[in-house]
Design a protein around this motif. Structure first.
Motif, PDB file in Angstrom:
ATOM      1  N   ASN A  16      -3.922   7.406  -6.578  1.00  0.00           N
ATOM      2  CA  ASN A  16      -5.386   7.259  -6.624  1.00  0.00           C
ATOM      3  C   ASN A  16      -5.910   6.388  -5.493  1.00  0.00           C
ATOM      4  OD1 ASN A  16      -4.426   4.860  -7.629  1.00  0.00           O
ATOM      5  ND2 ASN A  16      -5.944   4.690  -9.278  1.00  0.00           N
ATOM      6  N   SER A  17      -5.162   6.323  -4.398  1.00  0.00           N
ATOM      7  CA  SER A  17      -5.609   5.544  -3.242  1.00  0.00           C
ATOM      8  C   SER A  17      -4.827   5.984  -2.013  1.00  0.00           C
ATOM      9  CB  SER A  17      -5.353   4.057  -3.509  1.00  0.00           C
ATOM     10  OG  SER A  17      -5.775   3.264  -2.413  1.00  0.00           O
ATOM     11  N   ILE A  19      -2.550   6.715   0.999  1.00  0.00           N
ATOM     12  CA  ILE A  19      -1.554   7.722   1.378  1.00  0.00           C
ATOM     13  C   ILE A  19      -1.192   8.612   0.186  1.00  0.00           C
ATOM     14  CG2 ILE A  19       0.888   7.959   2.017  1.00  0.00           C
ATOM     15  CD1 ILE A  19       0.476   5.533   3.911  1.00  0.00           C
ATOM     16  N   ASN A  93       5.635   7.076  -3.888  1.00  0.00           N
ATOM     17  CA  ASN A  93       4.702   6.471  -2.931  1.00  0.00           C
ATOM     18  C   ASN A  93       4.215   5.079  -3.317  1.00  0.00           C
ATOM     19  OD1 ASN A  93       2.379   6.638  -0.816  1.00  0.00           O
ATOM     20  ND2 ASN A  93       1.338   6.283  -2.776  1.00  0.00           N
ATOM     21  N   TYR A 166       8.446  -7.495   1.269  1.00  0.00           N
ATOM     22  CA  TYR A 166       8.058  -6.112   1.594  1.00  0.00           C
ATOM     23  C   TYR A 166       9.101  -5.462   2.523  1.00  0.00           C
ATOM     24  CZ  TYR A 166       5.063  -2.216   3.174  1.00  0.00           C
ATOM     25  OH  TYR A 166       4.553  -0.981   3.470  1.00  0.00           O
ATOM     26  N   ILE A 199      -1.511   3.009   8.957  1.00  0.00           N
ATOM     27  CA  ILE A 199      -2.385   4.072   8.442  1.00  0.00           C
ATOM     28  C   ILE A 199      -3.582   3.394   7.782  1.00  0.00           C
ATOM     29  CG2 ILE A 199      -2.487   6.090   6.927  1.00  0.00           C
ATOM     30  CD1 ILE A 199      -0.283   6.345   9.076  1.00  0.00           C
ATOM     31  N   THR A 201      -5.674   2.478   5.204  1.00  0.00           N
ATOM     32  CA  THR A 201      -5.790   2.511   3.742  1.00  0.00           C
ATOM     33  C   THR A 201      -6.150   1.106   3.265  1.00  0.00           C
ATOM     34  OG1 THR A 201      -3.558   1.807   3.116  1.00  0.00           O
ATOM     35  CG2 THR A 201      -3.821   4.148   3.696  1.00  0.00           C
TER      36      THR A 201
HETATM   37  P1  NAD Z   1      -2.832   1.641  -1.196  1.00  0.00           P
HETATM   38  O1  NAD Z   1      -2.945   0.230  -1.625  1.00  0.00           O
HETATM   39  O2  NAD Z   1      -4.040   2.384  -0.785  1.00  0.00           O
HETATM   40  O3  NAD Z   1      -2.079   2.509  -2.292  1.00  0.00           O
HETATM   41  C1  NAD Z   1      -1.010   2.021  -3.067  1.00  0.00           C
HETATM   42  C2  NAD Z   1      -1.009   2.738  -4.379  1.00  0.00           C
HETATM   43  O4  NAD Z   1       0.112   2.285  -5.174  1.00  0.00           O
HETATM   44  C3  NAD Z   1      -2.266   2.435  -5.219  1.00  0.00           C
HETATM   45  O5  NAD Z   1      -2.695   3.620  -5.853  1.00  0.00           O
HETATM   46  C4  NAD Z   1      -1.775   1.425  -6.221  1.00  0.00           C
HETATM   47  O6  NAD Z   1      -2.547   1.372  -7.408  1.00  0.00           O
HETATM   48  C5  NAD Z   1      -0.379   1.987  -6.463  1.00  0.00           C
HETATM   49  N1  NAD Z   1       0.487   1.061  -7.187  1.00  0.00           N
HETATM   50  C6  NAD Z   1       0.704  -0.246  -6.949  1.00  0.00           C
HETATM   51  N2  NAD Z   1       1.532  -0.755  -7.880  1.00  0.00           N
HETATM   52  C7  NAD Z   1       1.852   0.270  -8.708  1.00  0.00           C
HETATM   53  C8  NAD Z   1       2.665   0.381  -9.859  1.00  0.00           C
HETATM   54  N3  NAD Z   1       3.322  -0.680 -10.367  1.00  0.00           N
HETATM   55  N4  NAD Z   1       2.764   1.586 -10.455  1.00  0.00           N
HETATM   56  C9  NAD Z   1       2.093   2.661  -9.987  1.00  0.00           C
HETATM   57  N5  NAD Z   1       1.306   2.601  -8.907  1.00  0.00           N
HETATM   58  C10 NAD Z   1       1.187   1.429  -8.282  1.00  0.00           C
HETATM   59  O7  NAD Z   1      -1.795   1.612   0.017  1.00  0.00           O
HETATM   60  P2  NAD Z   1      -1.164   2.794   0.898  1.00  0.00           P
HETATM   61  O8  NAD Z   1      -1.238   2.351   2.292  1.00  0.00           O
HETATM   62  O9  NAD Z   1      -1.714   4.105   0.534  1.00  0.00           O
HETATM   63  O10 NAD Z   1       0.362   2.669   0.455  1.00  0.00           O
HETATM   64  C11 NAD Z   1       1.112   3.744  -0.075  1.00  0.00           C
HETATM   65  C12 NAD Z   1       2.556   3.587   0.350  1.00  0.00           C
HETATM   66  O11 NAD Z   1       2.653   3.697   1.768  1.00  0.00           O
HETATM   67  C13 NAD Z   1       3.181   2.227  -0.017  1.00  0.00           C
HETATM   68  O12 NAD Z   1       4.518   2.423  -0.457  1.00  0.00           O
HETATM   69  C14 NAD Z   1       3.159   1.487   1.305  1.00  0.00           C
HETATM   70  O13 NAD Z   1       4.174   0.498   1.376  1.00  0.00           O
HETATM   71  C15 NAD Z   1       3.402   2.630   2.268  1.00  0.00           C
HETATM   72  N6  NAD Z   1       3.011   2.334   3.654  1.00  0.00           N
HETATM   73  C16 NAD Z   1       1.696   2.195   3.997  1.00  0.00           C
HETATM   74  C17 NAD Z   1       1.383   1.922   5.325  1.00  0.00           C
HETATM   75  C18 NAD Z   1      -0.039   1.789   5.814  1.00  0.00           C
HETATM   76  O14 NAD Z   1      -0.242   1.457   7.001  1.00  0.00           O
HETATM   77  N7  NAD Z   1      -1.052   2.022   4.992  1.00  0.00           N
HETATM   78  C19 NAD Z   1       2.387   1.771   6.271  1.00  0.00           C
HETATM   79  C20 NAD Z   1       3.709   1.904   5.867  1.00  0.00           C
HETATM   80  C21 NAD Z   1       4.015   2.190   4.557  1.00  0.00           C
END
Ligand code: NAD
Length: 268
Positions: A16-17, A19, A93, A166, A199, A201
């Motif tokens: 719901n957010s 990626i 994710n 992390y 990315i 987000t």
């Molecule tokens: P985001 O904060 O927009 O989304 C994270 C999602 O994970 C949210 O929906 C959140 O509610 C959910 N979440 C957190 N704890 C949870 C739990 N205990 N159970 C179920 N859901 C849970 O961030 P994002 O950037 O979309 O991150 C998604 C993934 O991508 C993560 O694993 C993050 O580490 C990875 N990532 C993101 C980036 C970036 O630049 N945005 C870079 C590298 C990796």
């Protein structure tokens, strides 16, 4: 390339957010039924599911579960099976950051990040593999028994000061993913990771929200743009499809070149 995931079901955690949402929407657009997992903001998850259902390709439901909670993960798979019959694709994710200098990092901050980012991926992958094995092959929809896509990060390989929990969680995902891929390839389960760079987000808003911050960030990105969630969604669909059928145990970095050591571009 026209990819169809029709008659397959994908669970996307943290959908719901950011990626996760982009992956869920892209998988549904390719015809997959999608489980929008969430842990907070149910109204956002329900809205995304409703929009997917209106779009008319794959169907969607929203299912609450904290991925670090074994019972809730099991219940999410039971619910997914009840709705769609089985699960073919898992996108591991969900993730978060709790940043602190090492000397200030509490055990709670360490355990929270490892519990969700790493243990959560183990719990969901284990449940997915059990379901793939229970259900058996479906050659009419895919060559593989099942597909698991782990959302890793460039920080599975790039150290990150101030983010020990992390970076350790993402380094752990690298070996979890590769070991699962090695163990499960004979059973025709493919396991791969996507390693996003920066990315846009909510997880990293401070890094790109102002022109000054974005200018600093771009010094780390040779391709000279910050990534969009849809950049990840496209790769996710491809990794979930038979177009990538001979790929397992790999991380695909989707990072505009962040892992190319841009600091060495002009000497070093
Ligand atoms: P985001 O904060 O927009 O989304 C994270 C999602 O994970 C949210 O929906 C959140 O509610 C959910 N979440 C957190 N704890 C949870 C739990 N205990 N159970 C179920 N859901 C849970 O961030 P994002 O950037 O979309 O991150 C998604 C993934 O991508 C993560 O694993 C993050 O580490 C990875 N990532 C993101 C980036 C970036 O630049 N945005 C870079 C590298 C990796």
């Amino acid at each position: 390339m026209n990819i169809s995931l029709e008659n397959q079901t994908a669970i996307v955690t943290g959908a719901n957010s950011g990626i996760g949402e982009a992956c869920a929407r892209a998988l549904a657009a390719a015809g997959a039924n999608v489980v929008i997992n969430y842990v907070t903001k149910p109204e956002v998850a329900e809205k995304i599911a409703a929009e997917i259902n209106v779009a008319g390709a794959g169907r969607a439901i929203a299912v609450a579960a904290d991925v670090s909670n074994e019972a809730q993960v099991e219940a999410m798979f039971v619910r997914s099976r009840a709705e769609f019959g089985t699960v073919d694709i898992l996108v591991n994710n969900a993730g978060l950051q709790k940043d602190a200098a090492l000397q200030d990092m509490t055990l709670d901050e360490w355990n929270l990040v490892i519990g969700i980012n790493l243990t959560g991926q183990f719990l969901c992958a284990r449940a997915a593999v059990r379901e793939f094995l229970r259900r058996g092959p479906r050659p009419e929809v895919s060559c593989a028994l099942g597909k698991i896509i782990c959302m890793s990060s460039v920080h599975e390989t790039i150290p990150w000061a101030g983010h020990a929990n992390y970076a350790a969680s993402k380094g752990g995902i690298l070996q979890l993913m590769k070991t699962m891929a090695q163990e499960l390839a004979p059973k025709k389960v493919r396991v791969n990771s996507i390693g996003p760079g920066a990315i846009k987000t909510p997880i990293n808003t401070l890094a790109w929200a102002t022109p000054e911050a974005e200018h600093e960030l771009l010094k780390l990105i040779p391709y000279d743009r910050v990534g969009e969630p849809s950049d990840i969604g496209k790769v996710c669909v491809w990794l979930a499809s038979d177009q990538s059928d001979y790929i397992t145990g790999q991380t695909i970095f989707v990072d505009g070149g962040m892992t190319l050591y841009p600091g060495f571009a002009t000497g070093g």
